[in-house]
Design an enzyme around this catalytic site. Structure first.
Site: not given
Ligand code: DX5
Ligand code: ZN
Length: 219
Positions: A8, A33, A35, A37, A67, A69, A138, A144, A146, A176, A178, A198
Site C-alpha cells: 500500500s 494498492h 488508497d 481517502m 481502494h 474510501m 478490512m 490510516f 499502521g 487490508d 495490519g 503498507g
Molecule cells: C487503511 C488502508 C490500508 C492501509 C494499510 O484504511 O486501506 O490500505 O494502507 O496499511 P497497514 O498495512 O500499515 O495497516
Molecule cells: Zn486500502
C-alpha cells in the site's frame, strides 16, 4: 495457493513515490494498492486520479488496485477508470446504487471489488456476488495505515471463502490492514489470497526480503 502481495503506497515516502513503487515492484510486489481517502468518508486525505495517471504513465503494465474510501464515489470511479485503474473497490455504503457502480467499473474494464469494513456483514453483498471479481475485507477501521490487525474479522473471511467455494465462484479475497509477519498466516488460513501491506513493507529496511517472507508465511 498462490498468494499475492500488494504494497500500500499509503506508507511509502511520498517525496519519491515513483521510485518507491519501482522499488517494491523490483522486490517482488504483485500489484500496487492505491488508497484514496477523502476526509469525509474517512478522516484522512490522500491522493487522487492525477497521481495514478502519473504512476500509470511510468508503469504501463503494472496492476494498480484502487481502494476508494470516498463518499460520494460515482464520479471518482469514472475518473480512476480514465487514468487506467486495473482494479477498483468501493464501500457499498458510499454508493447510491451499488449494482450500478459495480457495473460501471466492469464496463470501464477494471476488476470489480467491494469492501467490507470490520463491522460490516458479508450479507450486504448478497445481491452482488455475480458482479464481483474480488472482495476486500478490512482488518482495521479504514482511514490510516499502521493500525493493529483485528482478528475478529477472520470468521467472516472464512465464511466468505466457504460461500465462494460452495457456489464455485471465481472471486478473490483480499485483506487490508495490519498485515505483517505475525498476522498474515492467520489471514491466509481463513481464505485471503491478496494481502495488502503498507507499513510492514515500507517501514522495513529490505523490501525484497520482507515481501519474500510475507509470501512464504502466506503460502
Ligand atoms: C487503511 C488502508 C490500508 C492501509 C494499510 O484504511 O486501506 O490500505 O494502507 O496499511 P497497514 O498495512 O500499515 O495497516
Ligand atoms: Zn486500502
Amino acid at each position: 495457493m498462490n498468494p499475492k502481495i500488494a504494497p500500500s503506497i499509503l506508507a511509502a515516502d511520498f517525496a519519491q513515490l515513483g521510485d518507491e513503487v519501482e522499488a517494491v515492484l523490483a522486490s517482488g510486489a504483485d500489484l500496487i494498492h492505491f488508497d484514496v481517502m477523502d476526509n469525509h468518508f474517512v478522516p484522512n486525505l490522500t491522493v487522487g486520479p492525477t497521481v495514478l495517471a502519473a504512476l500509470r504513465k511510468r508503469f504501463p503494465d503494472v496492476e494498480f488496485d484502487v481502494h476508494l474510501m470516498v463518499d460520494p464515489v460515482e464520479r471518482l470511479v469514472d475518473e480512476f477508470l480514465d487514468v487506467g485503474a486495473s482494479m477498483i473497490s468501493v464501500h457499498p455504503e458510499t454508493c447510491q446504487d451499488v449494482g450500478e457502480v459495480l457495473d460501471r467499473i466492469e464496463s470501464g474494464g477494471a476488476k470489480v471489488g467491494a469492501v467490507l469494513n470490520p463491522e460490516t456483514s458479508e450479507s450486504v453483498l448478497a445481491s452482488y456476488w455475480d458482479q464481483l471479481n474480488y472482495v476486500l475485507v478490512m482488518s482495521v477501521k479504514p482511514g490510516f495505515g499502521g493500525q493493529s490487525f483485528m482478528p475478529e474479522v477472520l470468521p467472516k473471511l472464512a465464511r466468505i471463502r466457504d460461500s465462494i467455494r460452495r457456489d464455485e465462484r471465481d472471486i478473490d479475497i483480499e485483506i487490508d490492514g495490519g498485515i505483517s509477519r505475525s498476522t498474515i498466516g492467520a489471514a491466509a488460513q481463513a481464505g485471503a489470497e491478496i494481502f495488502v501491506a503498507g507499513s510492514a513493507i515500507f517501514n522495513s529496511d529490505d523490501y525484497a526480503s520482507t515481501i519474500a517472507e510475507l509470501r512464504a508465511l502466506a503460502a
